[in-house]
Scaffold this motif. Structure first.
Motif, PDB file in Angstrom:
ATOM      1  N   UNK A  40     -28.396  32.821 -71.797  1.00  0.00           N
ATOM      2  CA  UNK A  40     -28.054  32.114 -73.025  1.00  0.00           C
ATOM      3  C   UNK A  40     -28.156  33.029 -74.240  1.00  0.00           C
ATOM      4  N   UNK A  41     -29.032  34.041 -74.165  1.00  0.00           N
ATOM      5  CA  UNK A  41     -29.172  34.977 -75.270  1.00  0.00           C
ATOM      6  C   UNK A  41     -27.894  35.793 -75.451  1.00  0.00           C
ATOM      7  N   UNK A  42     -27.211  36.106 -74.368  1.00  0.00           N
ATOM      8  CA  UNK A  42     -25.981  36.882 -74.441  1.00  0.00           C
ATOM      9  C   UNK A  42     -24.873  36.104 -75.145  1.00  0.00           C
ATOM     10  N   UNK A  43     -24.912  34.800 -75.110  1.00  0.00           N
ATOM     11  CA  UNK A  43     -23.906  33.972 -75.765  1.00  0.00           C
ATOM     12  C   UNK A  43     -24.057  34.063 -77.280  1.00  0.00           C
ATOM     13  N   UNK A  44     -25.272  34.229 -77.775  1.00  0.00           N
ATOM     14  CA  UNK A  44     -25.522  34.257 -79.205  1.00  0.00           C
ATOM     15  C   UNK A  44     -25.196  35.609 -79.850  1.00  0.00           C
ATOM     16  N   UNK A  45     -25.101  36.669 -79.063  1.00  0.00           N
ATOM     17  CA  UNK A  45     -24.802  37.988 -79.610  1.00  0.00           C
ATOM     18  C   UNK A  45     -23.421  38.016 -80.265  1.00  0.00           C
ATOM     19  N   UNK A  46     -22.355  37.549 -79.595  1.00  0.00           N
ATOM     20  CA  UNK A  46     -21.051  37.537 -80.280  1.00  0.00           C
ATOM     21  C   UNK A  46     -21.051  36.624 -81.510  1.00  0.00           C
ATOM     22  N   UNK A  47     -21.753  35.514 -81.450  1.00  0.00           N
ATOM     23  CA  UNK A  47     -21.828  34.613 -82.594  1.00  0.00           C
ATOM     24  C   UNK A  47     -22.541  35.290 -83.763  1.00  0.00           C
ATOM     25  N   UNK A  48     -23.622  35.989 -83.503  1.00  0.00           N
ATOM     26  CA  UNK A  48     -24.368  36.692 -84.543  1.00  0.00           C
ATOM     27  C   UNK A  48     -23.506  37.810 -85.153  1.00  0.00           C
ATOM     28  N   UNK A  49     -22.793  38.540 -84.314  1.00  0.00           N
ATOM     29  CA  UNK A  49     -21.904  39.584 -84.822  1.00  0.00           C
ATOM     30  C   UNK A  49     -20.792  38.994 -85.675  1.00  0.00           C
ATOM     31  N   UNK A  50     -20.257  37.850 -85.272  1.00  0.00           N
ATOM     32  CA  UNK A  50     -19.218  37.182 -86.041  1.00  0.00           C
ATOM     33  C   UNK A  50     -19.751  36.749 -87.410  1.00  0.00           C
ATOM     34  N   UNK A  51     -20.949  36.216 -87.462  1.00  0.00           N
ATOM     35  CA  UNK A  51     -21.543  35.775 -88.727  1.00  0.00           C
ATOM     36  C   UNK A  51     -21.772  36.970 -89.650  1.00  0.00           C
ATOM     37  N   UNK A  52     -22.262  38.071 -89.099  1.00  0.00           N
ATOM     38  CA  UNK A  52     -22.470  39.280 -89.901  1.00  0.00           C
ATOM     39  C   UNK A  52     -21.134  39.774 -90.455  1.00  0.00           C
ATOM     40  N   UNK A  53     -20.105  39.758 -89.648  1.00  0.00           N
ATOM     41  CA  UNK A  53     -18.777  40.177 -90.078  1.00  0.00           C
ATOM     42  C   UNK A  53     -18.253  39.281 -91.204  1.00  0.00           C
ATOM     43  N   UNK A  54     -18.447  37.980 -91.094  1.00  0.00           N
ATOM     44  CA  UNK A  54     -18.010  37.039 -92.124  1.00  0.00           C
ATOM     45  C   UNK A  54     -18.771  37.285 -93.428  1.00  0.00           C
ATOM     46  N   UNK A  55     -20.056  37.570 -93.343  1.00  0.00           N
ATOM     47  CA  UNK A  55     -20.849  37.849 -94.547  1.00  0.00           C
ATOM     48  C   UNK A  55     -20.314  39.096 -95.249  1.00  0.00           C
ATOM     49  N   UNK A  56     -20.038  40.168 -94.499  1.00  0.00           N
ATOM     50  CA  UNK A  56     -19.480  41.372 -95.101  1.00  0.00           C
ATOM     51  C   UNK A  56     -18.109  41.102 -95.723  1.00  0.00           C
ATOM     52  N   UNK A  57     -17.305  40.297 -95.078  1.00  0.00           N
ATOM     53  CA  UNK A  57     -15.990  39.938 -95.607  1.00  0.00           C
ATOM     54  C   UNK A  57     -16.135  39.180 -96.929  1.00  0.00           C
ATOM     55  N   UNK A  58     -17.041  38.231 -96.990  1.00  0.00           N
ATOM     56  CA  UNK A  58     -17.250  37.458 -98.215  1.00  0.00           C
ATOM     57  C   UNK A  58     -17.761  38.349 -99.349  1.00  0.00           C
ATOM     58  N   UNK A  59     -18.628  39.282 -99.045  1.00  0.00           N
ATOM     59  CA  UNK A  59     -19.108  40.219-100.065  1.00  0.00           C
ATOM     60  C   UNK A  59     -17.939  41.070-100.581  1.00  0.00           C
ATOM     61  N   UNK A  60     -17.109  41.526 -99.670  1.00  0.00           N
ATOM     62  CA  UNK A  60     -15.958  42.341-100.056  1.00  0.00           C
ATOM     63  C   UNK A  60     -14.952  41.574-100.895  1.00  0.00           C
ATOM     64  N   UNK A  61     -14.768  40.309-100.635  1.00  0.00           N
ATOM     65  CA  UNK A  61     -13.820  39.497-101.395  1.00  0.00           C
ATOM     66  C   UNK A  61     -14.290  39.249-102.823  1.00  0.00           C
ATOM     67  N   UNK A  62     -15.571  39.346-103.079  1.00  0.00           N
ATOM     68  CA  UNK A  62     -16.099  39.125-104.424  1.00  0.00           C
ATOM     69  C   UNK A  62     -16.010  40.372-105.305  1.00  0.00           C
ATOM     70  N   UNK A  63     -15.674  41.510-104.749  1.00  0.00           N
ATOM     71  CA  UNK A  63     -15.593  42.755-105.513  1.00  0.00           C
ATOM     72  C   UNK A  63     -14.234  42.882-106.191  1.00  0.00           C
ATOM     73  N   UNK A  64     -14.230  43.591-107.309  1.00  0.00           N
ATOM     74  CA  UNK A  64     -12.996  43.842-108.046  1.00  0.00           C
ATOM     75  C   UNK A  64     -12.273  45.024-107.399  1.00  0.00           C
ATOM     76  N   UNK A  65     -11.057  44.826-106.877  1.00  0.00           N
ATOM     77  CA  UNK A  65     -10.364  45.921-106.195  1.00  0.00           C
ATOM     78  C   UNK A  65      -9.917  47.031-107.150  1.00  0.00           C
ATOM     79  N   UNK A  66      -9.889  46.767-108.457  1.00  0.00           N
ATOM     80  CA  UNK A  66      -9.504  47.796-109.424  1.00  0.00           C
ATOM     81  C   UNK A  66     -10.661  48.713-109.756  1.00  0.00           C
ATOM     82  N   UNK A  67     -11.862  48.320-109.405  1.00  0.00           N
ATOM     83  CA  UNK A  67     -13.044  49.122-109.703  1.00  0.00           C
ATOM     84  C   UNK A  67     -13.288  50.105-108.571  1.00  0.00           C
ATOM     85  N   UNK A  68     -13.328  51.369-108.932  1.00  0.00           N
ATOM     86  CA  UNK A  68     -13.584  52.411-107.945  1.00  0.00           C
ATOM     87  C   UNK A  68     -14.908  53.076-108.326  1.00  0.00           C
ATOM     88  N   UNK A  69     -15.991  52.684-107.677  1.00  0.00           N
ATOM     89  CA  UNK A  69     -17.278  53.260-108.056  1.00  0.00           C
ATOM     90  C   UNK A  69     -17.338  54.744-107.696  1.00  0.00           C
TER      91      UNK A  69
END
Length: 130
Positions: free
Chosen positions: A2-31
């Motif tokens: 059952x632990x192996x089933x949660x690994x893809x779900x956890x990776x998916x959640x981490x990916x979604x969090x990174x995507x949401x952070x990226x969507x909040x950034x201004x694409x015209x800003x180049x740090x």
């Protein structure tokens, strides 16, 4: 098992969090870690008159924009019209650094002069870094 089933779900959640952070950034800003930093010491010959040189000390205490470019650079050709338009505003002086990777600098220098004559010269000063 059952632990192996949660690994893809956890990776998916981490990916979604990174995507949401990226969507909040201004694409015209180049740090960049180089903004508001002093230019390194250099002394380079001018493109149009190699007997004259230009250094960072010549612009000390002034605001200026440095653009590295080359006749061989495809992205430089794409950005060049924007630099020409920006130069018309006279907001800050633009210094062009013609960067070469060829060993035949005499031919490269002539190509750079032709390139600026054809596409327009947005630079208040152009130096040549062979």
């Amino acid at each position: 098992m059952k632990k192996l089933v949660f690994i893809p779900l956890a990776l998916f959640i981490v990916l979604v969090v990174f995507l949401l952070i990226g969507l909040r950034r201004d694409p015209r800003e180049v740090p960049s870690p180089l903004f508001n930093k002093a230019a390194p010491a250099f002394q380079l010959p001018q493109l149009h008159d190699p007997t004259k040189t230009f250094s960072a000390a010549d612009m000390r205490g002034k605001v200026w924009l440095v653009n590295f470019w080359g006749t061989w650079c495809i992205a430089c050709r794409e950005e060049h019209p924007w630099l020409v338009e920006y130069a018309k505003a006279n907001a800050v002086p633009i210094v062009g650094v013609d960067y070469k990777y060829s060993s035949d600098t005499s031919d490269e220098r002539a190509a750079a002069v032709r390139w600026l004559a054809e596409l327009g010269n947005p630079y208040s000063m152009t130096v040549y870094d062979a």
